[in-house]
Write a protein that holds these residues in place. Structure first.
Motif, PDB file in Angstrom:
ATOM      1  N   THR A  98       0.964  -1.178   0.071  1.00 13.39           N
ATOM      2  CA  THR A  98      -0.075  -0.079   0.006  1.00 13.39           C
ATOM      3  C   THR A  98       0.824   1.159   0.021  1.00 13.39           C
ATOM      4  N   SER A  99       0.306   2.402   0.433  1.00 16.44           N
ATOM      5  CA  SER A  99       1.126   3.547   0.237  1.00 16.44           C
ATOM      6  C   SER A  99       2.100   3.577   1.402  1.00 16.44           C
ATOM      7  N   LYS A 100       3.271   4.182   1.397  1.00 14.93           N
ATOM      8  CA  LYS A 100       4.249   4.233   2.231  1.00 14.93           C
ATOM      9  C   LYS A 100       3.585   4.695   3.755  1.00 14.93           C
ATOM     10  N   LEU A 118     -11.274   3.766 -14.368  1.00  9.64           N
ATOM     11  CA  LEU A 118     -11.401   3.419 -12.947  1.00  9.64           C
ATOM     12  C   LEU A 118     -10.047   3.319 -12.100  1.00  9.64           C
ATOM     13  N   TRP A 119     -10.261   3.660 -10.890  1.00  2.00           N
ATOM     14  CA  TRP A 119      -9.277   3.588  -9.898  1.00  2.00           C
ATOM     15  C   TRP A 119      -9.374   2.891  -8.595  1.00  2.00           C
ATOM     16  N   GLN A 120      -8.972   1.658  -8.209  1.00  6.13           N
ATOM     17  CA  GLN A 120      -9.204   1.286  -6.971  1.00  6.13           C
ATOM     18  C   GLN A 120      -7.951   1.796  -6.024  1.00  6.13           C
ATOM     19  N   TYR A 121      -8.637   2.681  -5.227  1.00  9.49           N
ATOM     20  CA  TYR A 121      -7.734   3.333  -4.438  1.00  9.49           C
ATOM     21  C   TYR A 121      -7.352   2.932  -3.096  1.00  9.49           C
ATOM     22  N   VAL A 166      -7.151   0.855 -12.847  1.00  4.50           N
ATOM     23  CA  VAL A 166      -5.930   0.473 -12.272  1.00  4.50           C
ATOM     24  C   VAL A 166      -5.930   0.528 -10.519  1.00  4.50           C
ATOM     25  N   PRO A 167      -5.073  -0.301 -10.000  1.00  2.00           N
ATOM     26  CA  PRO A 167      -5.211  -0.343  -8.745  1.00  2.00           C
ATOM     27  C   PRO A 167      -3.921   0.161  -8.166  1.00  2.00           C
ATOM     28  N   HIS A 168      -4.064   1.592  -7.219  1.00  2.00           N
ATOM     29  CA  HIS A 168      -2.779   2.043  -6.707  1.00  2.00           C
ATOM     30  C   HIS A 168      -3.160   2.563  -5.561  1.00  2.00           C
ATOM     31  N   TYR A 169      -2.810   2.155  -4.254  1.00  2.00           N
ATOM     32  CA  TYR A 169      -2.971   2.446  -3.052  1.00  2.00           C
ATOM     33  C   TYR A 169      -2.233   3.621  -2.536  1.00  2.00           C
ATOM     34  N   GLY A 170      -2.447   4.643  -3.028  1.00  2.00           N
ATOM     35  CA  GLY A 170      -1.390   5.780  -2.661  1.00  2.00           C
ATOM     36  C   GLY A 170      -2.430   7.179  -2.651  1.00  2.00           C
ATOM     37  N   SER A 171      -1.699   8.368  -2.670  1.00  2.00           N
ATOM     38  CA  SER A 171      -2.375   9.569  -2.764  1.00  2.00           C
ATOM     39  C   SER A 171      -2.869   9.967  -4.216  1.00  2.00           C
ATOM     40  N   SER A 172      -2.388   9.440  -4.971  1.00  2.00           N
ATOM     41  CA  SER A 172      -2.893   9.724  -6.319  1.00  2.00           C
ATOM     42  C   SER A 172      -2.664   8.432  -7.193  1.00  2.00           C
ATOM     43  N   VAL A 173      -3.381   8.437  -8.486  1.00  2.00           N
ATOM     44  CA  VAL A 173      -3.658   7.084  -9.140  1.00  2.00           C
ATOM     45  C   VAL A 173      -1.832   6.585  -9.612  1.00  2.00           C
ATOM     46  N   GLY A 174      -0.693   7.581  -9.674  1.00  2.00           N
ATOM     47  CA  GLY A 174       0.419   7.297 -10.018  1.00  2.00           C
ATOM     48  C   GLY A 174       0.468   7.244 -11.559  1.00  2.00           C
ATOM     49  N   VAL A 175       1.754   6.801 -12.140  1.00  2.00           N
ATOM     50  CA  VAL A 175       1.966   6.784 -13.627  1.00  2.00           C
ATOM     51  C   VAL A 175       1.112   5.624 -13.995  1.00  2.00           C
ATOM     52  N   LEU A 176       0.747   5.818 -15.170  1.00  2.00           N
ATOM     53  CA  LEU A 176      -0.279   4.662 -15.767  1.00  2.00           C
ATOM     54  C   LEU A 176       0.608   4.029 -16.686  1.00  2.00           C
ATOM     55  N   PRO A 177       0.019   2.826 -17.215  1.00  2.00           N
ATOM     56  CA  PRO A 177       0.725   1.826 -18.190  1.00  2.00           C
ATOM     57  C   PRO A 177       0.915   2.681 -19.585  1.00  2.00           C
ATOM     58  N   ALA A 178       1.848   2.077 -20.493  1.00  2.00           N
ATOM     59  CA  ALA A 178       2.034   2.839 -21.732  1.00  2.00           C
ATOM     60  C   ALA A 178       0.505   2.499 -22.779  1.00  2.00           C
ATOM     61  N   GLY A 179       0.273   3.483 -23.383  1.00  2.00           N
ATOM     62  CA  GLY A 179      -1.095   3.357 -24.110  1.00  2.00           C
ATOM     63  C   GLY A 179      -2.408   4.416 -23.656  1.00  2.00           C
ATOM     64  N   TRP A 180      -2.375   4.533 -22.304  1.00  2.00           N
ATOM     65  CA  TRP A 180      -3.260   5.068 -21.754  1.00  2.00           C
ATOM     66  C   TRP A 180      -3.062   6.530 -21.352  1.00  2.00           C
ATOM     67  N   THR A 181      -3.732   7.321 -21.457  1.00  2.00           N
ATOM     68  CA  THR A 181      -3.535   8.792 -21.091  1.00  2.00           C
ATOM     69  C   THR A 181      -4.290   9.119 -19.887  1.00  2.00           C
ATOM     70  N   ASP A 232     -15.697  -3.673 -25.773  1.00  2.00           N
ATOM     71  CA  ASP A 232     -14.037  -4.017 -25.275  1.00  2.00           C
ATOM     72  C   ASP A 232     -14.153  -4.065 -23.991  1.00  2.00           C
ATOM     73  N   VAL A 233     -13.490  -5.303 -23.486  1.00  2.00           N
ATOM     74  CA  VAL A 233     -13.262  -5.448 -21.944  1.00  2.00           C
ATOM     75  C   VAL A 233     -12.455  -4.527 -21.248  1.00  2.00           C
ATOM     76  N   VAL A 234     -12.963  -4.349 -20.100  1.00  2.00           N
ATOM     77  CA  VAL A 234     -12.052  -3.450 -19.315  1.00  2.00           C
ATOM     78  C   VAL A 234     -10.841  -4.393 -18.648  1.00  2.00           C
ATOM     79  N   LEU A 235      -9.586  -3.624 -18.587  1.00  2.00           N
ATOM     80  CA  LEU A 235      -8.388  -4.374 -18.324  1.00  2.00           C
ATOM     81  C   LEU A 235      -8.105  -3.925 -16.831  1.00  2.00           C
ATOM     82  N   TYR A 236      -8.137  -4.616 -15.729  1.00  2.00           N
ATOM     83  CA  TYR A 236      -7.584  -4.347 -14.543  1.00  2.00           C
ATOM     84  C   TYR A 236      -6.153  -4.515 -14.466  1.00  2.00           C
ATOM     85  N   THR A 237      -5.296  -3.651 -14.199  1.00  2.00           N
ATOM     86  CA  THR A 237      -3.808  -4.480 -13.984  1.00  2.00           C
ATOM     87  C   THR A 237      -3.194  -3.068 -13.318  1.00  2.00           C
ATOM     88  N   SER A 238      -2.115  -3.346 -12.730  1.00  2.00           N
ATOM     89  CA  SER A 238      -0.973  -2.210 -12.056  1.00  2.00           C
ATOM     90  C   SER A 238      -0.093  -1.932 -13.024  1.00  2.00           C
TER      91      SER A 238
END
Length: 278
Positions: A60-62, A249-252, A230-245, A202-208
């Motif tokens: 999780t977040s620090k 959805l954000w699992q926070y 995208v799952p990212h347990y921090g103060s923001s969504v963080g850097v996204l995978p390549a191809g997505w701007t 198009d299927v939704v892709l869940y991935t970190s």
């Protein structure tokens, strides 16, 4: 009596090489497509849910503080881990959408799926189903068809989100399920194309981001077609995978009220409805 001419020595060597090479090529293609054989089915699929392996591998977040995302539309995701869910309580707290685990591999269906999927719908929550991927047990198309047959279908009723594919670290072995970067990309594409052919969505892709970089080489080929969860347990969504701007959805957090996993849709409720309507 004439004697048949003997094949040139170099030609016989070529034929032998071809005979040996054909199965080798077939094996290489099979590995690339993710169609591994002899891999046992998941032994504890009830323990595998969206984020279970992200937490295990990435934490999780620090700060360790339970975060509350304030922008966008509030949602949750659940699996058999939660059992019967108090949907009316969640609805009153502001939850407007939910994703429910339906399947894993081709041998498991969430034992609480009916209550969770129908219960959320009856409570006025827009819901969708997700599939926990195990790319080493069968082809992407095979798992997509199983998902579709056991709760993953989409209907244009304004209350059903397109299905989601949960891609995360292997709970039972090698993080990337023994596949190469291209092999994983091919597997995801196989699942995605099959799902779209059957539903038109198009299927939704869940991935970190970290898993995507590790297991696909940060492939950028899905960003223009597949919504990102995208799952990212921090103060923001963080850097996204390549191809997505941006993320859809954000699992926070995994420590939210009532069910634990809480999500935010990147937009107001009318955008959630737009995704549901296609």
């Amino acid at each position: 009596m004439s004697v048949p001419a003997r094949a040139p020595r170099h030609l016989s060597h070529v034929l032998v090489a071809l005979a040996v090479g054909i199965p080798a090529l077939a094996l290489a293609w099979s590995s690339t497509a993710g169609a591994a054989t002899g891999v046992p089915e998941p032994s504890r699929p009830g323990d595998d849910f969206a984020g279970s392996q992200i937490l295990r591998h990435e934490g999780t977040s620090k700060s360790g503080v339970a975060l509350t995302a304030t922008r966008g539309t509030q949602g949750v995701d659940v699996s058999s881990h939660q059992g019967n869910v108090a949907w009316s309580t969640l609805r009153k707290s502001g939850v407007r959408f939910a994703y429910i685990k339906a399947t894993e591999s081709t041998s498991y269906k969430n034992t609480s799926f009916t209550q969770q999927y129908n219960g959320s719908y009856k409570a006025g929550i827009i819901r969708g189903a997700y599939h926990f991927a195990t790319p080493n047990t069968s082809k992407g198309a095979t798992q997509a068809k199983y998902f579709l047959a056991h709760g993953g279908r989409w209907s244009k009723d304004g209350k059903t989100l397109p299905g989601a594919l949960d891609l995360e670290y292997n709970p039972y072995g090698a993080a990337c399920y023994g596949l190469s970067h291209q092999g994983m990309v091919n597997w995801v594409r196989d699942f995605s194309r099959t799902y779209k052919a059957k539903t038109g969505r198009d299927v939704v892709l869940y991935t970190s981001t970290k898993w995507w970089k590790t297991c696909t080489g940060n492939n950028s080929g899905f960003g223009k077609t597949n919504p990102l969860w995208v799952p990212h347990y921090g103060s923001s969504v963080g850097v996204l995978p390549a191809g997505w701007t941006y993320q859809t959805l954000w699992q926070y957090t995994s420590t939210g009220a009532t069910v634990g996993d809480h999500d935010r849709f990147n937009g107001n409720l009318d955008r959630v409805k737009a995704l549901a309507n296609g």
